[in-house]
Design a protein around this motif. Sequence first.
Motif, PDB file in Angstrom:
ATOM      1  N   GLY A  95       3.338  37.843  52.573  1.00 18.29           N
ATOM      2  CA  GLY A  95       2.730  37.759  51.439  1.00 18.29           C
ATOM      3  C   GLY A  95       2.097  36.103  51.314  1.00 18.29           C
TER       4      GLY A  95
ATOM      5  N   ALA B 174      -0.609  34.721  52.072  1.00 17.76           N
ATOM      6  CA  ALA B 174      -1.678  34.568  51.742  1.00 17.76           C
ATOM      7  C   ALA B 174      -2.168  34.833  50.168  1.00 17.76           C
TER       8      ALA B 174
ATOM      9  N   ASN C  83      -0.746  41.797  54.659  1.00 18.29           N
ATOM     10  CA  ASN C  83      -1.859  42.717  54.916  1.00 18.29           C
ATOM     11  C   ASN C  83      -2.949  42.569  54.117  1.00 18.29           C
TER      12      ASN C  83
ATOM     13  N   ASN D 188      -3.707  42.190  48.425  1.00 17.78           N
ATOM     14  CA  ASN D 188      -4.073  41.448  47.405  1.00 17.78           C
ATOM     15  C   ASN D 188      -4.336  40.034  47.555  1.00 17.78           C
ATOM     16  N   ALA D 189      -4.757  39.529  48.538  1.00 18.67           N
ATOM     17  CA  ALA D 189      -5.452  38.389  48.973  1.00 18.67           C
ATOM     18  C   ALA D 189      -6.663  38.161  49.525  1.00 18.67           C
TER      19      ALA D 189
ATOM     20  N   ILE E 287       4.361  44.888  55.814  1.00 16.85           N
ATOM     21  CA  ILE E 287       5.917  44.391  55.857  1.00 16.85           C
ATOM     22  C   ILE E 287       6.520  45.441  56.173  1.00 16.85           C
TER      23      ILE E 287
ATOM     24  N   PHE F 187       7.526  37.047  50.117  1.00 19.29           N
ATOM     25  CA  PHE F 187       6.655  37.075  48.672  1.00 19.29           C
ATOM     26  C   PHE F 187       6.078  38.447  48.631  1.00 19.29           C
TER      27      PHE F 187
ATOM     28  N   LYS G 286       2.907  43.428  42.222  1.00 18.61           N
ATOM     29  CA  LYS G 286       3.696  43.037  40.850  1.00 18.61           C
ATOM     30  C   LYS G 286       3.088  43.084  39.669  1.00 18.61           C
TER      31      LYS G 286
ATOM     32  N   ILE H 299       6.455  50.113  48.523  1.00 22.17           N
ATOM     33  CA  ILE H 299       6.018  48.907  49.385  1.00 22.17           C
ATOM     34  C   ILE H 299       7.247  47.621  48.869  1.00 22.17           C
TER      35      ILE H 299
ATOM     36  N   SER I  84      11.263  36.017  46.487  1.00 22.03           N
ATOM     37  CA  SER I  84      10.676  36.000  45.242  1.00 22.03           C
ATOM     38  C   SER I  84      11.287  37.193  44.165  1.00 22.03           C
TER      39      SER I  84
ATOM     40  N   SER J  54      12.406  37.640  39.946  1.00 22.95           N
ATOM     41  CA  SER J  54      11.354  37.456  38.782  1.00 22.95           C
ATOM     42  C   SER J  54      12.516  37.506  37.518  1.00 22.95           C
TER      43      SER J  54
ATOM     44  N   LYS K 276      12.485  44.778  41.626  1.00 23.59           N
ATOM     45  CA  LYS K 276      12.997  43.305  41.828  1.00 23.59           C
ATOM     46  C   LYS K 276      14.566  43.261  42.087  1.00 23.59           C
TER      47      LYS K 276
ATOM     48  N   PRO L  64       4.921  31.905  36.310  1.00 23.26           N
ATOM     49  CA  PRO L  64       4.079  30.878  37.139  1.00 23.26           C
ATOM     50  C   PRO L  64       2.453  30.813  36.748  1.00 23.26           C
TER      51      PRO L  64
ATOM     52  N   ASN M  62      -2.004  38.759  33.080  1.00 21.09           N
ATOM     53  CA  ASN M  62      -0.973  37.585  32.373  1.00 21.09           C
ATOM     54  C   ASN M  62      -2.148  36.430  31.488  1.00 21.09           C
TER      55      ASN M  62
HETATM   56  N1  LIG Z   1       2.863  35.755  39.764  1.00 19.19           N
HETATM   57  C1  LIG Z   1       3.969  35.935  38.777  1.00 19.19           C
HETATM   58  O1  LIG Z   1       3.888  35.892  37.808  1.00 19.19           O
HETATM   59  C2  LIG Z   1       5.105  36.347  39.438  1.00 19.19           C
HETATM   60  C3  LIG Z   1       6.299  36.386  38.873  1.00 19.19           C
HETATM   61  C4  LIG Z   1       7.560  36.691  39.416  1.00 19.19           C
HETATM   62  C5  LIG Z   1       7.886  37.203  40.523  1.00 19.19           C
HETATM   63  N2  LIG Z   1       6.654  37.240  41.363  1.00 19.19           N
HETATM   64  C6  LIG Z   1       6.798  37.554  42.728  1.00 19.19           C
HETATM   65  O2  LIG Z   1       6.310  36.759  43.503  1.00 19.19           O
HETATM   66  C7  LIG Z   1       5.709  37.318  44.689  1.00 19.19           C
HETATM   67  C8  LIG Z   1       4.403  36.662  44.945  1.00 19.19           C
HETATM   68  O3  LIG Z   1       3.491  36.806  43.955  1.00 19.19           O
HETATM   69  P1  LIG Z   1       2.024  36.250  43.649  1.00 19.19           P
HETATM   70  O4  LIG Z   1       1.652  36.356  42.283  1.00 19.19           O
HETATM   71  O5  LIG Z   1       1.938  35.560  44.896  1.00 19.19           O
HETATM   72  O6  LIG Z   1       1.297  37.762  44.004  1.00 19.19           O
HETATM   73  P2  LIG Z   1       0.372  37.810  45.098  1.00 19.19           P
HETATM   74  O7  LIG Z   1      -0.112  39.437  44.741  1.00 19.19           O
HETATM   75  O8  LIG Z   1      -0.816  37.095  44.930  1.00 19.19           O
HETATM   76  O9  LIG Z   1       0.809  37.797  46.527  1.00 19.19           O
HETATM   77  C9  LIG Z   1       1.517  38.841  47.088  1.00 19.19           C
HETATM   78  C10 LIG Z   1       0.995  38.807  48.635  1.00 19.19           C
HETATM   79  O10 LIG Z   1       1.668  39.827  49.525  1.00 19.19           O
HETATM   80  C11 LIG Z   1       0.735  40.610  50.365  1.00 19.19           C
HETATM   81  N3  LIG Z   1       1.263  41.963  50.239  1.00 19.19           N
HETATM   82  C12 LIG Z   1       1.519  42.961  49.452  1.00 19.19           C
HETATM   83  N4  LIG Z   1       1.970  44.033  50.079  1.00 19.19           N
HETATM   84  C13 LIG Z   1       2.196  43.906  51.356  1.00 19.19           C
HETATM   85  C14 LIG Z   1       2.468  44.546  52.408  1.00 19.19           C
HETATM   86  N5  LIG Z   1       2.929  45.716  52.207  1.00 19.19           N
HETATM   87  N6  LIG Z   1       2.721  43.871  53.608  1.00 19.19           N
HETATM   88  C15 LIG Z   1       2.140  42.621  53.812  1.00 19.19           C
HETATM   89  N7  LIG Z   1       1.734  41.893  52.773  1.00 19.19           N
HETATM   90  C16 LIG Z   1       1.842  42.340  51.362  1.00 19.19           C
HETATM   91  C17 LIG Z   1      -0.544  40.734  49.305  1.00 19.19           C
HETATM   92  O11 LIG Z   1      -1.813  41.047  49.991  1.00 19.19           O
HETATM   93  C18 LIG Z   1      -0.474  39.169  48.678  1.00 19.19           C
HETATM   94  O12 LIG Z   1      -1.250  38.271  49.624  1.00 19.19           O
HETATM   95  C19 LIG Z   1       5.873  38.708  44.609  1.00 19.19           C
HETATM   96  O13 LIG Z   1       7.022  39.324  44.988  1.00 19.19           O
HETATM   97  C20 LIG Z   1       5.859  38.877  42.973  1.00 19.19           C
HETATM   98  O14 LIG Z   1       6.677  40.185  42.524  1.00 19.19           O
HETATM   99  C21 LIG Z   1       5.374  36.709  40.826  1.00 19.19           C
END
Ligand SMILES: NC(=O)c1ccc[n+]([C@@H]2O[C@H](COP(=O)([O-])OP(=O)(O)OC[C@H]3O[C@@H](n4cnc5c(N)ncnc54)[C@H](O)[C@@H]3O)[C@@H](O)[C@H]2O)c1
Length: 337
Positions: free
Chosen positions: A7, A9, A32, A35-36, A59, A80, A84, A99, A122, A124, A152, A179, A198
């Motif tokens: 994750g 990206a 993959n 969400n990037a 993954i 990561f 989410k 997932i 990661s 939360s 989580k 964040p 958010n």
């Molecule tokens: N952003 C927040 O507010 C927050 C708060 C607490 C925890 N988190 C946790 O932090 C982590 C990162 O969050 P983020 O905000 O960067 O989210 P994000 O969605 O920007 O990043 C997650 C990445 O994982 C990739 N991904 C998703 N499923 C996948 C899979 N099956 N295989 C490979 N890649 C996959 C997505 O393409 C994306 O690039 C997550 O685990 C999220 O639950 C985020």
Amino acid sequence: MRIILTGGAGYIGSHTAAVLVERGHEVIILDNFVNAERDVPARLKSLTGREITIIEADIRSTEAVTAALQAHRVDAVIHFAALKAVGESEADPLLYYDINIIGTIRLLQSMQAAGIGRIVFSSSATVYGQPDSSPILENAPTRVENIYGRTKLVMEDLIRDLARVGKLKAAANLRYFNPVGAHPSALIGETPRGVPNNLMPYVTQVATGERPYLNVFGKDYPTRDGTGERDYIHVMDLAVAHAMALEHICGNDVSVTVNLGTGHGTTVLELVKAFETVTGKTIPVSIAPRRAGDVASYYADPALAQRLFGWKATLNLEDMCRDSWRWQAKRAGINDV
Ligand SMILES: NC(=O)c1ccc[n+]([C@@H]2O[C@H](COP(=O)([O-])OP(=O)(O)OC[C@H]3O[C@@H](n4cnc5c(N)ncnc54)[C@H](O)[C@@H]3O)[C@@H](O)[C@H]2O)c1
């Protein structure tokens, strides 16, 4: 060290990648791109001046992930990759179990097959649910209140169990508070799909004119101004915390569960005011009823992270507002920052 970021990206992963490269580590991103944005690797290259290896894989595909881990002989994984969105998790629980939970099990199997025993995960603050009080310590009770939160907590437990029985040498479960912000270069940041869940992305979209006003859910909470209070943390501080946690657990082969927050609460109206002051933009607000399940106030006790690996947040609310706005304004083609 050579690190794979699942994750990597995404929002937090891409900022962590930039910080790790800056600290001399070698970064490989496995994503993959569900969400990037596709050009994140190119933007990371212009930011760091380094070519970052990208592996496009899910993954859950043990074969591809094991092969990647073996081929690159990585020292550790930062995990990561996950879905989410709380609302989506309640609408489609099996997708989230698949997932987040199955994905993490598959990743841990791949790591075991490749002989890699160190992971940063990661988690939360959502695992605390409705806390009894703030600041919240890591030993506060965990209370799952939605399916995202359940995934989580299960992922944390899987990692803690494997560490306890010696199947992992070192692990860090990092419990992020809220964040926000973006890299000061405005080359990487958060790109929510559709209506942001958010507060900060919503505020920045009101500032660009993409949304007419901000709905504030509840003005009758027992806080300074009646609006909900959260612990916002700059994504660059969070990224540095990953690097320091990684270096700590790998250097000492220990396993930890740690809060990452500033230790300060900010209400919705305080954040709006700070944003207006920093950017000179006006954010119209509309007071709406409380949302079911929202907590009045929570913020971290972040002392453990400082004690264990010397980390402390250094960026303040103004930094968060400025960098969030710079990123969103640039995307919207606004040149006043
Ligand atoms: N952003 C927040 O507010 C927050 C708060 C607490 C925890 N988190 C946790 O932090 C982590 C990162 O969050 P983020 O905000 O960067 O989210 P994000 O969605 O920007 O990043 C997650 C990445 O994982 C990739 N991904 C998703 N499923 C996948 C899979 N099956 N295989 C490979 N890649 C996959 C997505 O393409 C994306 O690039 C997550 O685990 C999220 O639950 C985020």
